[in-house]
Design an enzyme around this catalytic site. Structure first.
Site, mmCIF file in Angstrom:
data_model
loop_
_atom_site.group_PDB
_atom_site.id
_atom_site.type_symbol
_atom_site.label_atom_id
_atom_site.label_comp_id
_atom_site.label_asym_id
_atom_site.label_seq_id
_atom_site.Cartn_x
_atom_site.Cartn_y
_atom_site.Cartn_z
ATOM 1 N N TYR A 115 -9.989 -10.441 8.516
ATOM 2 C CA TYR A 115 -11.248 -11.212 8.444
ATOM 3 C C TYR A 115 -11.012 -12.659 8.016
ATOM 4 O O TYR A 115 -11.940 -13.460 7.978
ATOM 5 C CB TYR A 115 -12.255 -10.520 7.507
ATOM 6 C CG TYR A 115 -11.721 -10.338 6.116
ATOM 7 C CD1 TYR A 115 -11.018 -9.186 5.775
ATOM 8 C CD2 TYR A 115 -11.882 -11.328 5.156
ATOM 9 C CE1 TYR A 115 -10.479 -9.033 4.513
ATOM 10 C CE2 TYR A 115 -11.353 -11.179 3.893
ATOM 11 C CZ TYR A 115 -10.653 -10.035 3.579
ATOM 12 O OH TYR A 115 -10.112 -9.891 2.332
ATOM 13 N N LYS B 245 0.811 -1.233 0.000
ATOM 14 C CA LYS B 245 0.000 0.000 0.000
ATOM 15 C C LYS B 245 0.842 1.280 0.000
ATOM 16 O O LYS B 245 0.393 2.303 -0.508
ATOM 17 C CB LYS B 245 -0.952 -0.001 1.198
ATOM 18 C CG LYS B 245 -2.092 -0.965 0.972
ATOM 19 C CD LYS B 245 -3.081 -1.006 2.088
ATOM 20 C CE LYS B 245 -4.087 -2.101 1.777
ATOM 21 N NZ LYS B 245 -5.118 -2.270 2.743
#
Ligand code: NAP
Length: 373
Positions: free
Chosen positions: A310, A157
């Site tokens: 998640y 990122k």
């Protein structure tokens, strides 16, 4: 092989880098008038099996997998996944390609999410995982394959910024991008983690802003940058704790937040910043060590706790918070919210509400199993 006049040339090689796939792709240009099968075996070449048509391959290989069977060859996809999720038979040279770049990129909900939407909307597009050890090599390949848009995940990122020709001020000030899409001038970046994160957190807490909240952010990587910026925008006060302390200090100084390490001293400060604890490191994620980055801290049960991970749905960190009686949420709601925004950047259109409702109800069964086993 070409000279021998054989009917179909088959080359299947094990690869472990994006550069090796790039070499295979370059080599494939030498056999344009001949049937061929070009496969890059292993996780690093998984997309050569899905995008066989784009690589000019005559066919691809797959296995019928179940919990009790082992994979036929390294990188094989389940035949159902290949034909139902990736809609392999419908991929042609006109199919628009989107995907996700990251490393090791073992588990992501994004291919399932985007491909389910394309299927429900009957869009001629496919979204594939591009595991990549080098951002420059994978982007070279993406340009060759005419990829239109990419999600960017751990650990790229921040590194991806130097590859962008244009970015909105938010990406510049945060210093992280999780979205890139092609324009005539080149790659345009964006950051949908910001809104995805804050929308998810505010709904979870049932509040409109974070005024008077004292919050700890665990981690100081790309995701933490988006989290810190949103906490600041919403009026919260935060402490950033990170394994590499200077990164916590650099990020915290941007917003006048406190900072520290994942050590006893950091944990002591945490006890004054514990209305909300947000876990943003990759520790506990599938493909990483199943550990707890905050093991030195004992939850009181009063903290609201969010883990951005998640997969698995419940990390050791989140499980400990749940056991102590804390209100908890994992990163599934956030990832879906940020993916909806990504879809809009990629296509210029919103996902129709009816389609989103359908995908959300399917996802709740498939992905968001938040109860510990
Ligand atoms: P990143 O830029 O690579 O940052 C990784 C962070 O994890 C850094 O703070 C790093 O600390 C820390 N870390 C890594 N290994 C560690 C270890 N063994 N012990 C302690 N700390 C460790 O990654 P990212 O892009 O920020 O992503 C981080 C996580 O957030 C990933 O699991 C990702 O899937 C998740 N995420 C979820 C969503 C969502 O929508 N739910 C969105 C974004 C990210 P150092 O600085 O010391 O290396």
């Amino acid at each position: 092989m070409q000279r021998s006049g054989e009917e179909i040339i088959k080359i299947a090689v094990a690869v472990n880098s994006a550069n090796q796939v790039l070499q295979m792709y370059e080599a494939s240009k030498n056999f344009t008038n001949q049937d061929k099968i070009l496969i890059c075996m292993g996780h690093a070449g998984i997309y050569t099996r899905i995008l066989a048509e784009k690589f000019g391959s005559f066919l691809t290989y797959s296995s019928a997998l179940s919990e009790n069977t082992t994979v036929g060859a390294p990188g094989h996809l389940d035949v159902r996944e290949l034909s139902e999720m990736y809609r392999f038979r419908k991929i042609t040279n006109n199919t628009k390609i989107y995907g996700i770049i990251g490393y090791p990129l073992k588990a992501s909900v994004s291919p399932w999410f985007f491909n389910t939407i394309y299927k429900l909307e009957n869009t001629d597009a496919v979204y594939v995982p591009f595991p990549a050890d080098s951002i420059t090599d994978i982007l070279k390949l993406a340009e060759n394959l005419d990829v239109q848009g990419l999600s960017v995940t751990v650990p790229y990122k921040e590194a991806v910024l130097s590859e962008l020709t244009k970015m909105p001020p938010i990406v510049q000030s945060i210093g992280a991008s999780n979205t890139m899409y092609l324009s005539p001038e080149g790659w345009v970046g964006d950051n949908t983690d910001c809104t995805g994160f804050s929308a998810s957190l505010l709904v979870f807490l049932g509040v409109k802003n974070l005024k008077y909240k004292k919050i700890t952010i665990v981690g100081a990587g790309g995701a933490a940058r988006a989290v810190a910026s949103e906490i600041h925008r919403l009026g919260g006060k935060a402490l950033i704790l990170n394994r590499t302390v200077h990164k916590a200090r650099t990020l915290a100084s941007q917003y006048n937040f406190k900072w520290g390490g994942l050590d006893n001293q950091g944990i002591e400060t945490l006890s004054k910043y514990c209305d909300i604890i947000i876990q943003t490191t990759s520790v506990g994620m599938d493909g990483y060590e199943a550990a707890d980055p905050l093991e030195l801290y004992s939850f009181t049960g009063k903290e609201a706790v969010m883990d951005l991970i998640y997969t698995p749905a419940v990390t050791p960190f989140l499980k400990r918070a749940m056991t102590a009686g804390c209100r908890t949420i994992n990163g599934y709601d956030m990832v879906i919210r940020q993916a909806c925004l990504q879809y809009a950047r990629f296509t210029g259109n919103e996902i129709p509400e009816k389609v989103l409702l359908q995908v959300n109800s399917m996802g709740a069964n498939t992905w968001n199993k938040t109860q510990p086993a």
